[in-house]
Design a protein around this motif. Structure first.
Motif, PDB file in Angstrom:
ATOM      1  N   THR A  85      -3.997  12.457   4.853  1.00 60.02           N
ATOM      2  CA  THR A  85      -3.279  11.267   4.384  1.00 60.02           C
ATOM      3  C   THR A  85      -4.149  10.453   3.427  1.00 60.02           C
ATOM      4  OG1 THR A  85      -2.062  11.167   6.467  1.00 60.02           O
ATOM      5  CG2 THR A  85      -2.085   9.161   5.143  1.00 60.02           C
ATOM      6  N   ARG A  86      -3.498   9.917   2.405  1.00 60.03           N
ATOM      7  CA  ARG A  86      -4.198   9.031   1.463  1.00 60.03           C
ATOM      8  C   ARG A  86      -3.486   7.679   1.429  1.00 60.03           C
ATOM      9  NH1 ARG A  86      -6.883  12.551   2.239  1.00 60.03           N
ATOM     10  NH2 ARG A  86      -7.842  14.100   0.882  1.00 60.03           N
ATOM     11  N   VAL A 132       0.166  14.415  -6.082  1.00 56.39           N
ATOM     12  CA  VAL A 132       1.076  13.321  -5.745  1.00 56.39           C
ATOM     13  C   VAL A 132       0.302  12.002  -5.621  1.00 56.39           C
ATOM     14  CG1 VAL A 132       2.701  12.435  -4.020  1.00 56.39           C
ATOM     15  CG2 VAL A 132       2.716  14.869  -4.613  1.00 56.39           C
ATOM     16  N   SER A 133      -0.878  12.060  -5.024  1.00 55.27           N
ATOM     17  CA  SER A 133      -1.690  10.851  -4.891  1.00 55.27           C
ATOM     18  C   SER A 133      -2.103  10.325  -6.258  1.00 55.27           C
ATOM     19  CB  SER A 133      -2.955  11.141  -4.069  1.00 55.27           C
ATOM     20  OG  SER A 133      -2.615  11.572  -2.774  1.00 55.27           O
ATOM     21  N   THR A 135       0.880  -1.174   0.000  1.00 58.68           N
ATOM     22  CA  THR A 135       0.000   0.000   0.000  1.00 58.68           C
ATOM     23  C   THR A 135       0.914   1.219   0.000  1.00 58.68           C
ATOM     24  OG1 THR A 135      -1.738  -1.103   1.255  1.00 58.68           O
ATOM     25  CG2 THR A 135      -1.704   1.300   1.354  1.00 58.68           C
ATOM     26  N   ASP A 136       0.580   2.226  -0.789  1.00 52.22           N
ATOM     27  CA  ASP A 136       1.374   3.455  -0.764  1.00 52.22           C
ATOM     28  C   ASP A 136       0.702   4.456   0.158  1.00 52.22           C
ATOM     29  OD1 ASP A 136       3.020   2.403  -2.846  1.00 52.22           O
ATOM     30  OD2 ASP A 136       1.526   3.052  -4.322  1.00 52.22           O
ATOM     31  N   GLU A 145      -7.762   5.822  -0.911  1.00 50.40           N
ATOM     32  CA  GLU A 145      -8.615   5.936   0.272  1.00 50.40           C
ATOM     33  C   GLU A 145      -8.131   7.068   1.162  1.00 50.40           C
ATOM     34  OE1 GLU A 145      -8.679   2.325   2.505  1.00 50.40           O
ATOM     35  OE2 GLU A 145      -9.392   1.128   0.802  1.00 50.40           O
ATOM     36  N   ILE A 146      -9.095   7.713   1.836  1.00 50.04           N
ATOM     37  CA  ILE A 146      -8.727   8.718   2.829  1.00 50.04           C
ATOM     38  C   ILE A 146      -8.430   7.979   4.129  1.00 50.04           C
ATOM     39  CG2 ILE A 146      -9.560  10.711   4.157  1.00 50.04           C
ATOM     40  CD1 ILE A 146     -11.245  11.455   1.707  1.00 50.04           C
ATOM     41  N   SER A 147      -7.255   8.252   4.692  1.00 51.39           N
ATOM     42  CA  SER A 147      -6.872   7.536   5.925  1.00 51.39           C
ATOM     43  C   SER A 147      -7.438   8.260   7.141  1.00 51.39           C
ATOM     44  CB  SER A 147      -5.351   7.480   6.020  1.00 51.39           C
ATOM     45  OG  SER A 147      -4.964   7.029   7.291  1.00 51.39           O
TER      46      SER A 147
END
Lengths: 296, 296, 296
Positions: C195-196, C243-244, C186-187, C294-296
């Motif tokens: 955070t993503r 970046v995401s 997972t990145d 995904e949004i963390s």
């Protein structure tokens, strides 16, 4: 060699397997080596001042490329270049990124001052900038910008500016005594007195790194395989043919690779592979009807 | 490990994932790294004298390659080599282009003087020149010429000269204590007392740059995965097996890649891709009937 | 640019063709250049202290990568970095191999001390080690070991350690002001406050050298194409998206390449080719249903 049999030079390169001493950059060194091998030559990369004279001595041709230069590049290129001149070996110069820094410009001018160059090859921006500098060394600060190591948008070769670029190539050849090659949508090859327009090639070639450097390697191999390159007028005329053929064959290989890429719905990865395939498989019989070389 | 299960070394490399510290050239560094990854190892390239000792310290094996040497190569190779010796890590030496300059020859002799080498691998010209130099250091100027970094035509391994080359390999191993590998149409692997002839491989391997360097990386990974390489006779015998297996598996992968290239009517670009495919996919079960290793 | 149209950034990169100045290593320089070209940017590699300021000056973004550092790297990176900061150009830092030597660690700390970084990207080991060092510079000798330039087995991103790694990314962003990217199964992309988690990508990406370096080039191109990256909160938010998106698109291209590789029964050679194909062919319409952010 007679003109009608000029295509046989392709086989001659594979037969003679000329050794090409490359002082080049670390980005495209691998692809340049593979292109030299694919067209029939044999590459040796060596760039330390302490060993370049000897390496040039055992080689058949010297290839100088100014990508990723370092503090030893100037000494190494001058030492190797003088030795190549002494031995009457051809010297190919690719002034990569001449417009990106004063450091590269100075390196290239130093090389030109000390080494007689046989062939200069660059994109339209590089050749234009080089000619401007040579014509008036003080005008550096007035140079139009370059787009890194690629041609600027305003320097893309089109129907509109081709005449001006032919004049640029002629003028650079007249000043340096070298055959000048400007690569782009149409490639221009000029000795100053004679010029060829080469309409082989495709846009995919600009989408991989090193396609100019690889062509340098192919030109070096072809020029090294021609014996009479240095002998007066016949020499310049033979050189024009060898360089034009190398450039056209390379472009034709690109066209065929682009066709295969399209058929397999590939991208730049597949194109690169097919391009190398074509260079390595190309023989005289593959040229029929494919080459597109015009007298300008 | 028993001989009948020797093929399981292929899986062991992938399981142990040995870290290979490479001090190598900028032309084939990428392909060497990819070959190490493909066979199961993990590469780390580092060549600055200030950091090589530490990098060797965390690695399992050291690979020294003298292509594109620079002024720091000698210091870096000696520092890393001594640390590898101190830690009893195997050291692989590829004397790339030993014949192209006194500078490379001096570098290689300095490395050999300071570092105990586990495996030396080169083409027939390189190994012949190295042995001649070691036998009589004053004879440098009488060396037959080399063809850059490739074997000279007169050094191509054929049925006629194989006996002489086996003697060359044996003599170099006797002098250095290293396993010697001469690659060519037939590959020769010798510890001095025991010799193997490996008839896997194909001519396409000589048409891409770095095929020797890639093999160095595979040999390094196999040797690093074998634990007992340094333990006296058993060690030399185990080493002979590991190096022979690495060389034969590599050659077999080349053969299969050449077959696929032919089927797809490809050239050297396709061969390179298929070759890497085969190295990365090769497992013990793929070896059945394919390996061609003879006791000399 | 509105969120719903964020995918159009892919086209924007190709339209703007941002020039990326790379100070990078000689192992993956070619692949990085090709990845930049494939996603729409234009690369220029230059690493000599004498020319980097000018090259940064004509470029749109600076990419610093610490693989194969040399004695000039520190000066070159600082000079280029300061110029990029002065011109408000984004700066991407990849601390390759920070754990392999004190030399690299010192280089990276010096760069961070002198240059404001826009995006830091590394594997979990590299980012963890960097954060530990920044938190307590004296603790160097207590670092858990790194596995060369790859993540250590204990640092492989899994369901179990993802929370800790998200905290690591947040903390590094808070300390440096940079967006932090940790790549693995997972990145993780974090600005510190947002955070993503990106679940695109595949294991094959770790089996070729340079897949991290290539992503750096894609991120640099996307970030350079976004105009508002430097403007306060909107800027950080826009940067997070760019970046995401770059990371997710790159991972998606990897997934599709892995699928093609499987279908053609290929290995790492084929994967590399298909991967570059996908990057070069990817357009906004190819993203539908594929991105997994995904949004963390």
């Amino acid at each position: 060699m007679k003109l009608e049999h000029w295509g046989s030079l392709i086989g001659l390169v594979r037969e003679k397997r000329p050794l090409i001493h490359c002082i080049t950059n670390y980005v495209t060194a691998r692809d340049t080596a593979n292109a030299i091998l694919a067209c029939g030559g044999s590459p040796v990369m060596a760039d330390q001042p302490e060993e370049v004279k000897e390496v040039t001595g055992i080689s058949d041709c010297l290839l100088l490329n100014t990508g990723t230069p370092n503090k030893h590049s100037k000494t190494a290129m001058k030492k190797a270049g003088r030795e190549a001149n002494r031995l009457h070996h051809p010297v190919i110069l690719d002034p990569v990124g001449i417009g990106v820094s004063a450091y590269r410009m100075d390196l290239i001018l130093e090389v030109l001052k000390n080494v007689k160059i046989t062939v200069i090859r660059g994109n339209a921006s590089e050749i234009r900038i080089l000619l401007n500098i040579l014509t008036d060394v003080t005008s550096k600060s007035n140079q139009p910008p370059s787009h890194g190591v690629d041609a600027s948008p305003e320097d893309q070769i089109t129907g509109d500016n081709i005449t001006g670029l032919v004049e640029t190539a002629k003028a650079l050849s007249a000043m340096t005594g070298a055959v000048t090659v400007i690569t782009g949508i149409t490639d221009i090859v000029s000795t100053g007195s004679e010029t060829r327009l080469i309409k082989n090639g495709c846009s995919e070639m600009a989408q991989i790194t090193g396609s100019g450097c690889m062509l340098d390697g192919v030109i070096a191999s072809y020029v090294a395989a021609v014996q009479d390159f240095s002998s007066s007028d016949t020499g310049q005329s033979g050189l024009l043919k060898a360089v034009s053929l190398a450039t056209a064959v390379y472009g034709l290989c690109g066209e065929r690779a682009a066709q295969k890429t399209k058929e397999s719905q590939g991208g730049t990865g597949s194109f690169h592979q097919f391009f190398m395939d074509e260079i390595s498989r190309c023989g005289e019989s593959d040229l029929k009807g494919g080459l597109n070389i015009e007298i300008s």
